[in-house]
Design a protein around this motif. Structure first.
Motif, PDB file in Angstrom:
ATOM      1  N   LEU A 240       0.855  -1.175   0.000  1.00 28.60           N
ATOM      2  CA  LEU A 240       0.000   0.000   0.000  1.00 28.60           C
ATOM      3  C   LEU A 240       0.892   1.225   0.000  1.00 28.60           C
ATOM      4  CD1 LEU A 240      -3.055   0.309   0.319  1.00 28.60           C
ATOM      5  CD2 LEU A 240      -2.701   0.530   2.770  1.00 28.60           C
ATOM      6  N   GLU A 241       0.637   2.115  -0.956  1.00 27.14           N
ATOM      7  CA  GLU A 241       1.425   3.346  -1.012  1.00 27.14           C
ATOM      8  C   GLU A 241       0.590   4.450  -0.388  1.00 27.14           C
ATOM      9  OE1 GLU A 241       4.083   3.538  -4.799  1.00 27.14           O
ATOM     10  OE2 GLU A 241       2.620   5.171  -4.828  1.00 27.14           O
ATOM     11  N   VAL A 242       1.167   5.150   0.585  1.00 31.67           N
ATOM     12  CA  VAL A 242       0.390   6.159   1.312  1.00 31.67           C
ATOM     13  C   VAL A 242       1.164   7.466   1.358  1.00 31.67           C
ATOM     14  CG1 VAL A 242      -0.679   6.732   3.534  1.00 31.67           C
ATOM     15  CG2 VAL A 242      -0.585   4.348   2.791  1.00 31.67           C
ATOM     16  N   GLU A 243       0.447   8.563   1.159  1.00 33.21           N
ATOM     17  CA  GLU A 243       1.050   9.882   1.325  1.00 33.21           C
ATOM     18  C   GLU A 243       0.091  10.728   2.164  1.00 33.21           C
ATOM     19  OE1 GLU A 243       2.243  11.231  -2.567  1.00 33.21           O
ATOM     20  OE2 GLU A 243       3.612  12.679  -1.666  1.00 33.21           O
ATOM     21  N   ALA A 244       0.594  11.250   3.293  1.00 42.34           N
ATOM     22  CA  ALA A 244      -0.259  12.077   4.147  1.00 42.34           C
ATOM     23  C   ALA A 244       0.594  13.167   4.796  1.00 42.34           C
ATOM     24  CB  ALA A 244      -0.919  11.213   5.210  1.00 42.34           C
ATOM     25  N   GLU A 245      -0.080  14.266   5.189  1.00 42.47           N
ATOM     26  CA  GLU A 245       0.643  15.383   5.817  1.00 42.47           C
ATOM     27  C   GLU A 245       0.062  15.673   7.193  1.00 42.47           C
ATOM     28  OE1 GLU A 245       1.853  18.139   1.969  1.00 42.47           O
ATOM     29  OE2 GLU A 245       0.039  18.569   3.089  1.00 42.47           O
ATOM     30  N   PRO A 246       0.869  16.132   8.132  1.00 44.71           N
ATOM     31  CA  PRO A 246       2.332  16.158   8.092  1.00 44.71           C
ATOM     32  C   PRO A 246       2.902  14.743   8.295  1.00 44.71           C
ATOM     33  CG  PRO A 246       1.550  16.882  10.246  1.00 44.71           C
ATOM     34  CD  PRO A 246       0.325  16.623   9.427  1.00 44.71           C
ATOM     35  N   LEU A 247       4.056  14.525   7.660  1.00 45.73           N
ATOM     36  CA  LEU A 247       4.684  13.197   7.776  1.00 45.73           C
ATOM     37  C   LEU A 247       5.579  13.202   9.017  1.00 45.73           C
ATOM     38  CD1 LEU A 247       5.384  10.412   6.800  1.00 45.73           C
ATOM     39  CD2 LEU A 247       6.875  11.387   5.085  1.00 45.73           C
ATOM     40  N   ASP A 248       4.993  12.813  10.159  1.00 42.36           N
ATOM     41  CA  ASP A 248       5.785  12.821  11.396  1.00 42.36           C
ATOM     42  C   ASP A 248       5.856  11.424  12.009  1.00 42.36           C
ATOM     43  OD1 ASP A 248       3.242  12.472  12.367  1.00 42.36           O
ATOM     44  OD2 ASP A 248       3.039  14.511  13.156  1.00 42.36           O
ATOM     45  N   LEU A 295      -3.280  12.473   1.229  1.00 46.83           N
ATOM     46  CA  LEU A 295      -3.078  12.961  -0.141  1.00 46.83           C
ATOM     47  C   LEU A 295      -3.226  11.844  -1.170  1.00 46.83           C
ATOM     48  CD1 LEU A 295       0.131  15.098   0.522  1.00 46.83           C
ATOM     49  CD2 LEU A 295      -2.232  15.898   0.409  1.00 46.83           C
ATOM     50  N   HIS A 296      -2.888  10.626  -0.739  1.00 45.44           N
ATOM     51  CA  HIS A 296      -2.792   9.584  -1.745  1.00 45.44           C
ATOM     52  C   HIS A 296      -2.727   8.208  -1.070  1.00 45.44           C
ATOM     53  CE1 HIS A 296      -0.705   7.629  -5.219  1.00 45.44           C
ATOM     54  NE2 HIS A 296      -0.031   7.034  -4.283  1.00 45.44           N
ATOM     55  N   MET A 297      -3.487   7.254  -1.605  1.00 44.19           N
ATOM     56  CA  MET A 297      -3.387   5.880  -1.098  1.00 44.19           C
ATOM     57  C   MET A 297      -3.669   4.918  -2.257  1.00 44.19           C
ATOM     58  SD  MET A 297      -5.351   3.926   2.011  1.00 44.19           S
ATOM     59  CE  MET A 297      -4.897   5.043   3.306  1.00 44.19           C
ATOM     60  N   THR A 298      -2.702   4.085  -2.586  1.00 43.98           N
ATOM     61  CA  THR A 298      -2.896   3.140  -3.694  1.00 43.98           C
ATOM     62  C   THR A 298      -2.488   1.744  -3.263  1.00 43.98           C
ATOM     63  OG1 THR A 298      -1.902   4.866  -5.042  1.00 43.98           O
ATOM     64  CG2 THR A 298      -2.466   2.833  -6.181  1.00 43.98           C
ATOM     65  N   LEU A 299      -3.298   0.791  -3.667  1.00 45.39           N
ATOM     66  CA  LEU A 299      -2.993  -0.611  -3.387  1.00 45.39           C
ATOM     67  C   LEU A 299      -2.307  -1.194  -4.609  1.00 45.39           C
ATOM     68  CD1 LEU A 299      -3.510  -2.927  -1.330  1.00 45.39           C
ATOM     69  CD2 LEU A 299      -5.459  -3.547  -2.750  1.00 45.39           C
ATOM     70  N   ARG A 300      -1.164  -1.821  -4.385  1.00 44.33           N
ATOM     71  CA  ARG A 300      -0.483  -2.474  -5.507  1.00 44.33           C
ATOM     72  C   ARG A 300      -0.505  -3.981  -5.288  1.00 44.33           C
ATOM     73  NH1 ARG A 300       5.057   0.854  -5.675  1.00 44.33           N
ATOM     74  NH2 ARG A 300       5.633  -0.981  -4.497  1.00 44.33           N
ATOM     75  N   GLY A 301      -0.602  -4.723  -6.376  1.00 40.75           N
ATOM     76  CA  GLY A 301      -0.544  -6.184  -6.273  1.00 40.75           C
ATOM     77  C   GLY A 301       0.906  -6.607  -6.170  1.00 40.75           C
ATOM     78  N   TYR A 302       1.171  -7.865  -6.457  1.00 43.04           N
ATOM     79  CA  TYR A 302       2.554  -8.312  -6.481  1.00 43.04           C
ATOM     80  C   TYR A 302       3.275  -7.607  -7.595  1.00 43.04           C
ATOM     81  CZ  TYR A 302       1.143 -12.224  -3.622  1.00 43.04           C
ATOM     82  OH  TYR A 302       0.675 -13.007  -2.629  1.00 43.04           O
TER      83      TYR A 302
END
Ligand code: ATP
Length: 332
Positions: A240-248, A295-302
Motif C-alpha cells: 500500500l502506497e500512502v502519502e499524508a501530511e504532516p509526515l511525522d 493525499l494519496h493511497m494506492t494498493l499495488r498487487g505483487y
C-alpha cells in the motif's frame, strides 16, 4: 492450426548444456502449457539463449531432453522446425527487398501454394499493422516495424509454438504497448504457445501467464507471478502506497500499529506498507480521525520487480549473482 494432443506443448527433462567446464543450463525441467505465454527471466549469462537454442534444435544438449509438440529437437529437427517460429532480438531480413517480398520469400521457403501464401501474407500484414509500409524496402524500417514484420513472418509460417528473444528491446513505449497486445493475441486468439525471454519485467508481468527465473544456468523458481509473490513475500500479500501530511513520527507509528501491517518503508514523502490484508478502509479512517491530510493511497498487487529483486537478493549469499540482476532490474 492443429491442436496438440497433450496439455503441454514444451517440456524439458533434465535438460543440460556444458561448454567445457561451464554449465550454461543445469538440469532444466520445464513445462509450458499449450496456448499460454511463458517468460524466461534472468540476467545476462543466465542460460536463456542456450535454452532457446536447445529447444530449437540449434545446439545439442549435453544431457536430458526437450520435447516440442511431441518431437525431440535433437532427433527430429525438421519436425520441430516446422512447428516452431523464432523471433530473435534482431530479426534478419533482406534489407534491399520490400517487406512484402521478404514475406513472399518465407512463404516460398515453407512451400506454401501461391493462393495460400497470398492470403496469409495479406492477413498477416493487416494484423501487424504494416499495410502502409509493406511495399517499402526493409532497410528503411524502424526497429519496431522490423519486429512487426518478424511477427508477420511467423504468421505466414503459422507455427503452434513461437519463441521470442527480447522482443521489445529498443522500441518506444507506444510501440511496446502495440507489440505486447499483438503477442498476447497470438496466444489468446490463435491458441499459440509463446515463450518469451526478457529482462523487462513490467512487460513480462503484463503478458506472461507463468514465468521461470534463471540464475547461472538454473531455473530457481517457476510459476505465476502471484505464486512467486506468495512464496517469496512471506504473507506480505499487499503493498500500500500512502502519502499524508504532516509526515511525522506519530503518523509512522499509527501506520505501523495497524492490524495486518508487516513492514513499513519510507521513500521520500511516500510510505510503503507491506500487509497481509487490504487495510485501506481502516487506515483511511484512522489517518483522517487523527487529523492528518490524506493525499494519496494506492494498493499495488505483487510486483514482478519486487519478486525478482528478492530472489536475487536471496541468491546473493549463495553465489554473488545479485548485483548484476538488481542492476539490470533497476534500469527499467
Ligand atoms: P543474455 O541475456 O546475455 O543473452 P542468456 O541468459 O541468454 O544471457 P546464454 O547466452 O545462454 O545466457 O549464456 C549462458 C552461459 O553460457 C554464459 O556464461 C555464456 O558465456 C556461455 N556460452 C554461451 N554460448 C557459448 C558458447 N558457444 N561457447 C562457450 N560458452 C558459451
Amino acid at each position: 492450426m492443429a491442436k496438440a494432443a497433450h496439455n503441454y506443448l514444451v517440456t524439458t527433462k533434465g535438460l543440460t548444456k556444458h561448454y567445457g567446464t561451464l554449465v550454461a543450463v543445469d538440469n532444466l525441467n520445464l513445462k509450458v502449457k499449450q496456448g499460454t505465454i511463458f517468460g524466461l527471466l534472468g540476467p545476462n549469462g543466465a542460460g536463456k539463449t542456450t535454452t532457446i537454442l536447445m529447444l530449437l534444435g540449434l545446439t545439442e544438449p549435453t544431457a536430458g531432453q526437450a520435447i516440442i509438440d511431441g518431437c525431440d529437437p535433437t532427433r527430429e529437427p525438421l519436425k520441430v522446425k516446422s512447428r516452431t517460429g523464432y523471433l530473435p532480438d534482431n530479426v534478419g531480413f533482406y534489407q534491399d527487398m520490400t517487406g512484402w517480398e521478404n514475406l513472399r520469400y518465407t512463404a516460398e521457403l515453407n512451400g506454401l501454394p501461391e493462393d495460400v501464401a497470398k492470403e496469409r501474407i495479406a492477413r498477416a500484414v493487416e494484423r501487424v499493422g504494416l499495410a502502409d509500409a509493406i511495399d517499402r524496402k526493409v532497410g528503411e524500417y524502424s526497429r519496431g516495424m522490423r519486429q512487426r514484420l518478424g511477427i508477420a513472418d511467423l504468421l505466414v509460417k503459422d507455427p503452434p509454438l513461437i519463441i521470442m528473444d527480447e522482443p521489445t528491446l529498443g522500441i518506444d513505449p507506444e510501440g511496446v504497448r502495440e507489440l505486447l497486445a499483438l503477442i498476447k493475441s497470438l496466444a489468446r486468439e490463435d491458441g499459440r504457445t509463446i515463450l518469451v525471454s526478457s529482462h523487462l519485467l513490467h512487460q513480462v508481468q503484463e503478458i506472461c501467464d507463468e514465468v521461470g527465473i534463471f540464475v547461472k544456468g538454473k531455473m530457481i523458481a517457476c510459476g505465476t507471478v502471484d505464486d512467486l509473490g506468495r512464496q517469496l513475500l512471506q504473507g506480505k500479500r499487499f503493498s500500500l502506497e500512502v502519502e499524508a501530511e504532516p509526515l511525522d513520527e506519530e503518523l509512522l507509528n499509527l501506520c505501523r500499529s495497524q492490524r495486518g501491517v508487516l513492514e513499513l518503508q519510507q521513500n521520500g514523502t511516500r510510505l510503503l506498507l507491506f500487509c497481509s490484508e487490504d487495510i485501506r478502509p481502516q487506515l483511511t479512517k484512522e489517518i483522517i480521525a487523527a487529523g492528518y491530510r490524506l493525499l494519496h493511497m494506492t494498493l499495488r498487487g505483487y510486483s514482478l520487480d519486487e519478486i525478482y529483486r528478492r530472489y536475487f537478493t536471496k541468491e546473493e549469499g549463495k553465489n554473488g549473482q545479485a548485483a548484476t540482476a538488481t542492476a539490470k532490474t533497476a534500469r527499467h
